[in-house]
Design an enzyme around this catalytic site. Structure first.
Site, PDB file in Angstrom:
ATOM      1  N   TYR A 196       0.841  -1.211   0.000  1.00  0.00           N
ATOM      2  CA  TYR A 196       0.000   0.000   0.000  1.00  0.00           C
ATOM      3  C   TYR A 196       0.870   1.252   0.000  1.00  0.00           C
ATOM      4  CZ  TYR A 196      -3.699  -3.215   1.592  1.00  0.00           C
ATOM      5  OH  TYR A 196      -4.585  -4.255   1.735  1.00  0.00           O
ATOM      6  N   HIS A 242       0.485 -11.569   2.554  1.00  0.00           N
ATOM      7  CA  HIS A 242      -0.512 -10.863   1.741  1.00  0.00           C
ATOM      8  C   HIS A 242      -1.258 -11.784   0.772  1.00  0.00           C
ATOM      9  CE1 HIS A 242      -1.343  -6.487   0.306  1.00  0.00           C
ATOM     10  NE2 HIS A 242      -2.389  -7.239   0.096  1.00  0.00           N
TER      11      HIS A 242
END
Length: 279
Positions: A51, A109
């Site tokens: 991110y 992730h």
């Protein structure tokens, strides 16, 4: 300000029943939005290496003035960092960007199956938890097969699996797997983004019946499924609304009608697994 209920994870720690998603909040505006979310009452903040906003999350926590122990911070190891040493380094670098001594939840992730090193990444998280650098450990976008492989290898069951989950994609089978294994289901894209069923009769009828917004109905649906949603918004009013879903309860019929909007086609996720953005 009402206190958000919590879940107890399989490692004995607790976690708020709703978290705040931070993608794609960046820069000063991003930091301000995250500070606003903390002021609104969010106590679980979800970020990730990919991110590119861990620095903003750390700054927002410091700027909020809240005691460190009151805010749970979750981050994620990206697919390219799954080799054991790389995973250790990835978490340490995340801590550096966050300006924290530990994260409260660290996830893989996604399994990055073409590389096949996610078991190494899981071993690294198990060790980092023992070392006190990570409080709870989990995964994201893992299938039943992936979960069984890391559990068989280490004997350690993930505390959470964060998957795409919303009324159009209710993930009934994976939720059953999680329930059987004792894993908390976390939901990214909890509204469904461009596919959000905000105007569907099942949602609008429930919103009218309970005098709430369609978005609140969807998040309440998550809560009643036992799913922990991570809604994302930079708008202060929407942030507050998204957190205010514990003062009403959907009927069983309403929950079933919303679940009936599902178009579950066997996918695990429908977008880029390393950003949680839909294509």
């Amino acid at each position: 300000m009402a206190t958000t209920p919590t879940y107890t994870l399989n490692d004995g720690t607790t976690i708020p029943a709703i978290g705040f998603g931070t993608y794609p909040l960046k820069g000063e505006d991003g930091t301000a939005a995250i500070v606003g979310a903390l002021e609104a009452g969010y106590r679980l903040v979800d970020t990730a290496v990919n991110y590119e906003n861990e620095t903003e999350v750390g700054e927002a926590i410091r700027r909020s003035g809240l005691p460190r122990d009151e805010v749970l911070v979750a981050s994620k190891i990206p697919g390219r960092h799954h080799a054991y040493d790389d995973a250790i380094t990835s978490v340490r670098e995340s801590l550096g960007r966050l300006g924290l001594e530990r994260t409260d939840l660290h996830l893989i992730h996604w399994p990055n199956p073409s590389q096949g090193k996610y078991v190494e990444a899981w071993r690294a998280l198990v060790q980092l938890q023992k070392d006190g650098l990570v409080r709870s450990i989990g995964v994201s976008n893992f299938t039943e097969e992936h979960l069984e492989r890391i559990i068989d290898d280490t004997g350690v069951v993930p505390a959470v699996n964060q998957v795409e989950l919303h009324p159009r994609f209710p993930q009934e089978r994976m939720r059953e797997v999680h329930a059987r294994l004792g894993i908390r289901t976390e939901a990214w894209s909890p509204m469904g983004k461009r596919r959000a069923p905000l105007e569907e009769d099942a949602v609008t009828a429930a919103a009218q019946a309970h005098d709430v917004t369609s978005g609140q109905v969807i998040l309440r649906w998550h809560v009643q499924l036992g799913s922990l949603p991570i809604p994302k918004s930079g708008d202060p009013q929407r942030q507050a609304q998204n957190l205010d879903v514990f003062g009403f309860e959907l009927t069983d019929a309403e929950v079933a009608a919303i679940s009936g909007l599902g178009e579950d086609d066997g996918r695990l996720f429908g977008g880029d697994p390393d950003t949680h953005e839909e294509m």
